[in-house]
Design a protein around this motif. Structure first.
Motif, PDB file in Angstrom:
ATOM      1  N   UNK A  23       0.830  -1.208   0.000  1.00 29.57           N
ATOM      2  CA  UNK A  23       0.000   0.000   0.000  1.00 29.57           C
ATOM      3  C   UNK A  23       0.866   1.260   0.000  1.00 29.57           C
ATOM      4  N   UNK A  24       2.003   1.224   0.671  1.00 30.52           N
ATOM      5  CA  UNK A  24       2.895   2.378   0.670  1.00 30.52           C
ATOM      6  C   UNK A  24       3.462   2.643  -0.726  1.00 30.52           C
ATOM      7  N   UNK A  25       3.861   1.577  -1.415  1.00 25.57           N
ATOM      8  CA  UNK A  25       4.334   1.749  -2.791  1.00 25.57           C
ATOM      9  C   UNK A  25       3.200   2.246  -3.681  1.00 25.57           C
ATOM     10  N   UNK A  26       2.012   1.694  -3.519  1.00 29.00           N
ATOM     11  CA  UNK A  26       0.860   2.144  -4.305  1.00 29.00           C
ATOM     12  C   UNK A  26       0.603   3.640  -4.099  1.00 29.00           C
ATOM     13  N   UNK A  56      10.014   8.685  -0.314  1.00 30.25           N
ATOM     14  CA  UNK A  56      10.720   7.681  -1.103  1.00 30.25           C
ATOM     15  C   UNK A  56      11.992   7.217  -0.403  1.00 30.25           C
ATOM     16  N   UNK A  57      12.718   8.141   0.205  1.00 32.03           N
ATOM     17  CA  UNK A  57      13.946   7.771   0.920  1.00 32.03           C
ATOM     18  C   UNK A  57      13.633   6.846   2.091  1.00 32.03           C
ATOM     19  N   UNK A  58      12.604   7.167   2.848  1.00 30.27           N
ATOM     20  CA  UNK A  58      12.210   6.338   3.986  1.00 30.27           C
ATOM     21  C   UNK A  58      11.735   4.961   3.530  1.00 30.27           C
ATOM     22  N   UNK A  59      10.879   4.934   2.524  1.00 31.46           N
ATOM     23  CA  UNK A  59      10.324   3.674   2.038  1.00 31.46           C
ATOM     24  C   UNK A  59      11.414   2.777   1.461  1.00 31.46           C
ATOM     25  N   UNK A  98       6.688  -5.259  -8.894  1.00 27.00           N
ATOM     26  CA  UNK A  98       6.710  -3.852  -8.520  1.00 27.00           C
ATOM     27  C   UNK A  98       6.265  -2.993  -9.701  1.00 27.00           C
ATOM     28  N   UNK A  99       6.704  -3.334 -10.884  1.00 23.20           N
ATOM     29  CA  UNK A  99       6.324  -2.589 -12.084  1.00 23.20           C
ATOM     30  C   UNK A  99       4.824  -2.645 -12.333  1.00 23.20           C
TER      31      UNK A  99
END
Length: 103
Positions: A23-26, A56-59, A98-99
């Motif tokens: 969900x964070x990437x989404x 983005x750095x944290x994730x 991921x893509x």
């Protein structure tokens, strides 16, 4: 894609936490993705809004902790943030998954 497809056996993130990571990437992609280019089988280049830098750095740091096969390179450039993601050939399926998240 189900969250079980997301992480190979090399991932140490607890199974219960994996849907939250997806969900964070989404959310990152939905809010900040400007462009995506699959450079080759093992490399994905993303262009994000520069406002995504902290997120983005944290994730990516947390993702590297549990899936050490990922390599993330963040480069701010003007009003954008370039994110290069690479994986070894053995983990191309993870980069494929991921893509699919932004497609």
């Amino acid at each position: 894609m189900s969250t079980t497809d997301w992480a190979p056996g090399a991932c140490t993130l607890p199974t219960a936490e994996r849907p939250f990571r997806v969900a964070e990437f989404d959310a990152l992609f939905a809010e900040h993705l400007r462009r995506a280019t699959r450079v080759d089988l093992t490399t994905l280049d993303l262009t994000l809004a520069v406002a995504a830098h902290e997120t983005a750095a944290d994730l990516t740091a947390r993702e590297t902790e549990c899936c050490s096969f990922f390599h993330f390179e963040l480069t701010p450039y003007g009003d954008q943030l370039d994110l290069r993601i690479t994986v070894p050939p053995a983990h191309v399926a993870v980069l494929d998954a991921l893509s699919e998240r932004y497609g």
